[in-house]
Design an enzyme around this catalytic site. Structure first.
Site, short mmCIF file in Angstrom:
data_model
loop_
_atom_site.label_atom_id
_atom_site.label_comp_id
_atom_site.label_asym_id
_atom_site.label_seq_id
_atom_site.Cartn_x
_atom_site.Cartn_y
_atom_site.Cartn_z
N ASN A 20 0.82 -1.22 0.00
CA ASN A 20 0.00 0.00 0.00
C ASN A 20 0.84 1.26 0.00
O ASN A 20 0.44 2.29 -0.55
CB ASN A 20 -0.91 0.01 1.23
CG ASN A 20 -1.59 1.35 1.42
OD1 ASN A 20 -2.47 1.72 0.64
ND2 ASN A 20 -1.19 2.09 2.45
N ASP A 25 -0.48 -6.70 4.72
CA ASP A 25 -0.74 -5.51 5.53
C ASP A 25 -1.72 -4.59 4.79
O ASP A 25 -1.72 -4.52 3.56
CB ASP A 25 0.58 -4.79 5.77
CG ASP A 25 0.43 -3.60 6.69
OD1 ASP A 25 0.07 -3.80 7.86
OD2 ASP A 25 0.70 -2.46 6.25
N GLU A 66 -4.94 -8.36 6.63
CA GLU A 66 -5.41 -7.43 7.65
C GLU A 66 -6.36 -6.42 7.01
O GLU A 66 -5.95 -5.64 6.16
CB GLU A 66 -4.23 -6.70 8.27
CG GLU A 66 -4.63 -5.60 9.24
CD GLU A 66 -3.67 -4.41 9.21
OE1 GLU A 66 -3.45 -3.83 10.29
OE2 GLU A 66 -3.18 -4.04 8.13
#
Length: 676
Positions: A314, A460, A503
């Protein structure tokens, strides 16, 4: 990595209002966040929607009786409930998890008004227990109590056993001929999550790589020396815990310098945790060499332990003084003698002076110079509030999470390599014609799978990247693992496929959109609080386990007690082991759960204390009994896929609490004698 939650429904507030459904009376609270309504209905087909506080909800899956159905916001396709016979029906809504669920069932007219009965926690006098096991184990068969090793023969459908002294009153019952351990399945996985830097220092020569150094204070967020070599030295310890997968913080190269730590800037914050990436083609020198990685993976595989990388796609890491100096990007307000006097020869050595904090280094940086900052990642790669980069948006996919530069994984334009890589001569990145940032990231990450046999990824910030990117990553990583297994016969612990968990902050036990975009399981954020309610009485977790076991016949989740992004779970002492290791689905031990690792120095960032150094001094000392308890339960879990995968039946006992889980030919019975 913890993220802010935007525009989400705060579900605990649901207990303050009521639910309604067409043709049903108002729902009645039934305790523990559950609501019930009953009504007599004729045979036929009818739409089913639920309303709460002017919001409309509907089942997110096909409507079937006696199944837990996640609820979603209403849309055009209203689900139809096909009622095949006249009858008295019950709707039960459960709001305990982050996603409300609905169960439809046939109700008895005699129990039209739900009764909320207080559950009494069983009490135990310390004497042997006589248990009815005839529905689980055949007459005359032999049953092993795994914790103590006792074996009893079923007579008249019963056995009598004494719980072991350190078992917390548990009896772990299995067929006496059970072999150890069972074939691996991710649905029953015991995953050990470790921040490598905080675990074991196997090679002190790499402790100060890239000019990193200690802060001489509490060392809250400096590198502590843990590395891949140290991890490999503890594989036997992990195997004894019943661990069959090791999730390691990202070992890939991170930003070299520090940023100001905490809200007060009271400590320097390095990327010891692996969430500030800089180069996906290189290992971070603090973690060790590629030889160390290969040894870790090979030795783990020999012990039946799979390796998961923590993966960030990200964002990149922040700009630091060390990287600005080394890779010649960005601009400073300081010039000439003023620069040398203020920052010195090595900019990373700067320390705050009187009236300054560790945030104050930002005062020296000119973030507005467009030319200087285009020498950093370049506009094709990231959006950031710097120079003339595209500004971050306000939606999940384009926002800047914690002010980190947001990678343009949605871009369809060829990008070339990050601009500053031209000065990063050790990078293994090479230009590939037509590649976008997403293509490069996935290519680089898949290379670690193809060359080293990495078994899976923990993703993540999954909600902040397009689902298509995750599916592309899963496809390429899966192909890469297949190539590695083909080229390395006999080295893999099994023939299984590449595995991916993720997540998405606040995700609970629900089969969400992520399961259709490459994810095999999602992290269960609800379980920590659910387990906390049962630390004094194991029987109080029964409803949660029953619901999970029912739902997880269709999909998988990864549940935890402690996390680097929430808190350390230290309630209940050693009883935390049974709350986690007997839970349905995959489970995650956070390093030191088994040894009650203490909360560490934290400064003005309350999460830093959850990432303290592993307390090895206690493993063979004060925490030895605690560790042994976790080992027993972990080994029992590894022997029985039924624990994670099985259907649960809660059994009625004359004393204590118990349940049976069955999956295929595997079955276990767990009995808790009660509080003493």
């Amino acid at each position: 990595m913890k993220r802010a939650v935007f525009a989400t429904l705060f579900l605990p507030a649901m207990a303050l209002a009521s639910w309604t459904a067409a043709d049903f009376p108002a729902f009645t609270p039934a305790g523990s966040g559950q609501w019930i309504s009953q009504q007599s209905l004729p045979k036929g087909t009818r739409p089913l929607t639920i309303h709460f506080d002017q919001q409309c909800w509907q089942p997110a899956a096909a409507i079937k009786l006696n199944q837990s159905l996640p609820l979603e916001s209403c849309h055009d396709a209203t689900p139809q409930w096909h009622i095949f016979r006249d009858g008295h029906y019950q709707l039960k809504i459960d709001t305990q998890a982050s996603t409300p669920t609905l169960v439809l069932s046939v109700a008895s007219q005699d129990n039209a008004t739900p009764q909320v009965l207080a559950r009494q926690c069983p009490r135990w006098d310390g004497k042997p227990l006589t248990i009815e096991v005839g529905h689980t184990f055949a007459q005359g068969s032999h049953v092993r109590e795994f914790y103590s090793g006792q074996i009893a023969q079923v007579q008249n459908g019963k056995i009598t056993l004494q719980p072991a002294a350190d078992s917390n009153g548990l009896l772990l019952l299995e067929q006496a001929d059970t072999a150890s351990p069972a074939p691996f399945n991710w649905h029953n996985a015991t995953i050990y999550f470790v921040l490598t830097d905080r675990y074991v220092n196997g090679n002190s020569d790499n402790d100060n790589s890239y000019g990193r150094h200690k802060d001489g204070m509490q060392e809250i967020a400096t590198f502590h020396g843990g590395d891949l070599q140290g991890l490999a030295s503890k594989l036997d310890y992990l195997q004894q815990l019943g661990v069959n997968a090791l999730w390691i913080s990202s070992p890939l190269e991170q930003i070299h310098g520090w940023i100001g730590g905490g809200s007060q800037g009271d400590f320097p914050h390095y990327a010891y945790h692996g969430y500030y990436p800089m180069d996906w083609t290189r290992l971070d020198a603090n973690m060790g060499s590629e030889t160390d990685l290969r040894n870790l993976v090979d030795e783990a595989h020999k012990r039946g332990i799979r390796i998961l990388f923590d993966v960030v796609m990200n964002h990149t890491g922040y700009a630091t003084l060390a990287d600005m100096q080394q890779y010649q990007f960005g601009a400073l307000y300081l010039q000439g003698d003023g620069l040398k006097k203020t920052l010195g020869t090595h900019w990373n050595d700067w320390k705050p002076g009187t009236g300054q904090t560790w945030h104050s280094f930002n005062d020296y940086i000119n973030f507005n110079d467009p030319h200087a900052w285009q020498k950093w990642w370049g506009s094709a790669w990231v959006r950031a509030d710097i120079g003339d980069y595209d500004r971050p948006g306000f939606d999940d996919l384009t926002m800047s999470v914690s002010f980190l530069p947001d990678l343009k994984t949605e871009s369809t334009e060829p990008s070339g390599l990050p601009v500053f890589y031209q000065h990063k001569h050790d990078s293994q990145a090479a230009t590939i014609a037509g590649y976008t940032p997403r293509d490069y990231l996935i290519h680089w990450l898949s290379r670690w799978v193809r060359e080293y046999g990495i078994d899976g990824f923990r993703i993540d910030t999954a909600k902040h990247v397009e689902l298509a990117a995750w599916q592309q990553l899963k496809n390429q990583a899966s192909s890469a693992l297949a190539v590695w297994k083909r080229d390395n016969p006999g080295k893999s612990p099994d023939s299984g496929n590449f595995w991916m968990t993720g997540e998405a902050w606040g995700h609970g036990v629900m089969e969400s959109k992520y399961y259709h975009a490459g994810f095999d399981a999602m992290i269960n954020f609800d379980y920590q609080d659910q387990a906390a309610k049962a630390v004094d009485c194991l029987a109080d977790i029964d409803d949660t386990w029953q619901t999970m076991a029912d739902k997880l016949q269709q999909f998988n989740v990864l549940s935890y007690l402690s996390s680097h992004d929430t808190r350390l779970f230290r309630e209940g002492g050693s009883s935390a082991a049974e709350l986690l290791l007997l839970a349905p689905g995959a489970v995650q031990i956070f390093y030191g759960d088994e040894s009650a690792r203490p909360f560490g120095p934290t400064g003005s960032d309350p999460l830093q204390g959850t990432r303290s150094e592993m307390n090895w001094q206690d493993v063979g000392g004060n925490a030895a009994a605690n560790v042994a308890h976790w080992q027993k339960l972990g080994q029992f879990r590894a022997r029985h896929p039924a624990i994670g995968m099985g259907k649960q039946t809660t059994v009625t006992l004359s004393q204590g609490y118990g349940f049976v889980r069955e999956w295929g030919n595997d079955k276990v019975m767990v009995v808790w004698a009660g509080k003493q």
